[in-house]
Design a protein around this motif. Structure first.
Motif, short mmCIF file in Angstrom:
data_model
loop_
_atom_site.label_atom_id
_atom_site.label_comp_id
_atom_site.label_asym_id
_atom_site.label_seq_id
_atom_site.Cartn_x
_atom_site.Cartn_y
_atom_site.Cartn_z
N HIS A 103 0.85 -1.19 0.00
CA HIS A 103 0.00 0.00 0.00
C HIS A 103 0.89 1.24 0.00
N ASP A 153 -7.34 10.99 5.34
CA ASP A 153 -7.66 10.16 4.17
C ASP A 153 -6.60 9.08 3.96
N GLN A 154 -5.33 9.48 4.04
CA GLN A 154 -4.25 8.53 3.75
C GLN A 154 -4.09 7.48 4.84
N SER A 157 -6.98 5.09 4.52
CA SER A 157 -6.82 4.17 3.38
C SER A 157 -5.89 3.02 3.75
N TYR A 161 -6.95 -0.98 4.32
CA TYR A 161 -6.28 -2.03 3.56
C TYR A 161 -5.72 -3.10 4.50
N ASP A 301 -13.65 3.06 8.14
CA ASP A 301 -14.48 3.77 7.14
C ASP A 301 -15.48 4.70 7.82
N ALA A 384 -8.48 2.55 -7.03
CA ALA A 384 -9.41 2.02 -6.02
C ALA A 384 -9.82 0.59 -6.36
N ARG A 387 -7.16 -1.94 -5.61
CA ARG A 387 -7.16 -2.31 -4.19
C ARG A 387 -8.32 -3.24 -3.87
#
Length: 661
Positions: A103, A153-154, A157, A161, A301, A384, A387
């Motif tokens: 990632h 956000d990062q 993410s 993952y 999320d 996206a 992933r």
């Protein structure tokens, strides 16, 4: 990489084993200037943690290859832990767990190695600062909301993952998150991470209850109530830690004033809203910070989505409707352009959603076939979806490799095709641990097949078994080998095999064994063409083969039409060079009358097979006549006149023959 060097030991991760406290306050070893594995030259120390120190190092291999940015980060177990198997296990676990995660917001781990008593991990070098430095530099007002959203956000993410891969970080804190100069987030330190539903490891137990001392691989100030009580890890543990980090970013303060969650007095403690977020954002963040698991958000999320930089289509449409209703007629007309822009934005979001859903419903194989097309039209959607389809696509590539076509001999897998498939897969998942394992398996399979062929070739060549058929046919084995070798790889015969080849070659030349010589030429051409000392032998063998063919052709032509046959002088000179040289040497070594007569007769018999204008024979006969005359003078000195006269007559006869008289 770990914490920035600081005299303050707050928030360090400390892992304790029964009867052994691993938090030993000793001065770090000075490793600056040391070169690990003859490759990694330590330049400076950049961090220190509970068990390890982190250094910046130069990768000398990359530097020698001309790469300017040849830096790596080296995480080294501190000296007092270097012989502790449990400490080594934690370092190895961190490397293996991180390597499994591919990632962009998770640090890359290149290798785990040992050099003497030093055990270390090689990671990508990051230029920037850890989040605890970002938080400290933003005091007392906190980080601006816009900048915080990008960070959220990062991190979100990356954690999403990791959770999809079944891994809970369990020690998330600002010092384990890095912000590069380019604004990219990197999460690291998965040494104490846990698999979902993993049974609690009873090997590690609570050693002390200090406010900011790690328990079971957690940091109390960021650990959830359940972690501190020893419950099995869940996603909600990382949700709590992440919520604490978000709060600190926004306010530059810890939400619970660095009190461990299991020591917070819930009846009297009140969370204070950071000034730079809205009430709607605060309501979500509070649920992430909930001490009670039942009141806390379940997934990353749920925590991240409200902070996303993209406004949802429904919210935007509702806002637009309220704006339209609230405007007067004049205001409506004045703002019509803005409304059109908002409507257009809604339409674009709708279209993106439809596009994502349509591509997202495709099976992995169909998505892969359209991947380039999707990337061209919308790169972010493509990323996206890659992933989303991670596991399916890796499995698909694995199946492609397992079903790769056979080589032309229909015996072996086409490893060049396998490498092409792997190269394509690595463009999408460059850090995939599973892909690297597949690559290693395929390379091991190829090397095993190559080694089997090489062992058979070595045995055949060492034993001089050049003419066998079937599975032991040398030509076929080399053909198979050539299909398996990659560019830059080649077979080099053993010295013992080459020595035998030389002996057999010289013997075949001496005996004029044309059949064996022809066989040796073929073997030499494929087995010894690249041998360091074989050039002369191979070149000589090819010239000899040409001479043999030329003489054979002359013999056939002469039999059909003697007057039209053209004698191959150059080739015959090469082919008979040794015999002529041997007879010349015999003449030079003759020491009595009988020896000269015997050599003369031998030369006469040998010369009958050549045409009269064959220069090597002419030269040999002139030497014969000259030696006869020289020895006749010696005979006359000892008054052996009859023998002297005989040699003189023989010499004159040779010269007359050569002069055509």
């Amino acid at each position: 990489m770990e914490n920035t060097i600081s005299p303050d030991n707050d928030d360090k991760t400390v892992i304790s084993k029964k009867g052994i406290n691993l938090e030993i306050n000793q001065k770090a070893s000075n490793l600056i200037g040391k070169c690990f594995s003859q490759r990694y030259l330590i330049e400076s120390q950049i961090g220190a943690g509970g068990m390890s120190d982190v250094y910046r190092a130069v990768d000398l291999t990359l530097k020698d290859a001309g790469i300017e940015d040849a830096f790596v980060a080296i995480k080294v177990l501190q000296k007092q832990f270097s012989e502790m198997k449990d400490a080594q296990k934690i370092l190895i676990n961190e490397a293996l767990q991180t390597q499994k995660l591919s990632h962009p917001n998770i640090i890359r781990v290149y290798d785990i190695k040992s050099d003497g008593n030093y055990h270390f991990m090689v990671m990508e070098w990051l230029d920037g600062e850890s989040l605890d430095q970002v938080i400290n530099s933003s005091k007392p007002v906190g980080t601006p909301f816009v900048k915080t959203k990008k960070i959220i956000d990062q991190i979100g993410s990356a954690l999403n993952y990791a959770h999809q891969e079944g891994l809970i970080h369990t020690d998330l804190k600002p010092s384990n998150i890095f912000l590069t100069r380019k604004g990219n987030i990197k999460i690291f330190d998965f040494g104490v991470s846990k698999l979902l539903n993993e049974d609690e490891d009873n090997e590690y137990v609570l050693q002390n209850n200090d406010q900011d001392t790690a328990l079971n691989g957690h940091t109390p100030a960021y650990a959830s109530f359940e972690q501190l009580n020893g419950d099995s890890p869940t996603q909600q543990d990382d949700v709590f830690s992440f919520a604490c980090i978000i709060y600190e970013l926004l306010s530059s303060k810890h939400p619970y004033k660095r009190t461990a969650a299991n020591k917070v007095n819930k009846s009297s403690f009140t969370l204070v809203k950071p000034k730079n977020i809205s009430l709607s954002h605060w309501s979500v963040l509070k649920r992430g910070l909930a001490i009670n698991k039942a009141e806390r958000l379940n997934t990353i999320d749920e925590l991240v989505t409200p902070f996303s930089s993209k406004v949802s289509t429904k919210i935007l449409a509702g806002a637009l409707l309220l704006a339209v209703v609230g405007y007067s007629a004049n205001a409506f007309y004045q703002q019509s352009t803005e409304i059109e822009k908002l409507t257009s934005t809604i339409s674009e979001y709708d279209q993106e959603t439809k596009t994502f859903n349509s591509y997202g419903s495709l099976p992995a194989s169909e998505f892969l076939a359209k991947a380039d097309e999707i990337k061209e039209s919308n790169f972010l959607i493509a990323q996206a979806l890659f992933r989303q389809h991670h596991d399916e696509l890796i499995t698909l590539y694995d199946e492609k490799i397992q079903n790769a076509p056979k080589l032309s001999n229909n015996k072996f897998k086409d490893y060049a095709k396998v490498n092409t498939i792997l190269a394509e897969a690595f463009t999408y998942y460059p850090d995939s641990f599973r892909l690297k394992e597949i690559q290693k398996q395929q390379e091991t399979s190829r090397e095993t097949t190559i080694n089997a062929i090489v062992e058979k070739l070595d045995q055949l060549l060492i034993q001089g078994r050049y003419s066998e058929a079937g599975d032991n046919n040398i030509k076929n084995l080399f053909s198979d080998l050539s299909l398996l070798l990659l560019p830059g790889e080649e077979y080099v015969a053993t010295e013992k095999a080459f020595a035998l080849f030389q002996r057999k070659f010289n013997l075949a030349i001496d005996k004029k064994d044309f059949k064996t010589l022809d066989e040796l030429i073929r073997v030499g051409d494929i087995a010894f063409y690249n041998y360091p000392e074989a050039d002369k032998v191979i070149a000589s063998s090819k010239k000899m083969a040409s001479a043999v063919n030329a003489l054979a052709k002359y013999a056939a032509d002469y039999k059909k039409s003697p007057e039209n046959a053209v004698y191959p002088h150059e080739e015959a000179t090469l082919f008979y060079k040794k015999e002529i040289n041997d007879m010349s040497e015999e003449l030079s070594k003759a020491r009595n009358y009988n020896a000269y007569i015997a050599v003369g007769r031998k030369i006469n018999r040998f010369a009958q097979q050549f045409p009269k204008d064959f220069q090597p024979i002419i030269d040999l006969k002139r030497q014969e006549a000259s030696d006869f005359f020289a020895y006749s003078n010696r005979l006359m000195e000892i008054r052996s006149f009859i023998r002297a006269k005989n040699l003189i007559n023989r010499g004159n006869a040779i010269l007359k023959e050569l002069d055509g008289e």
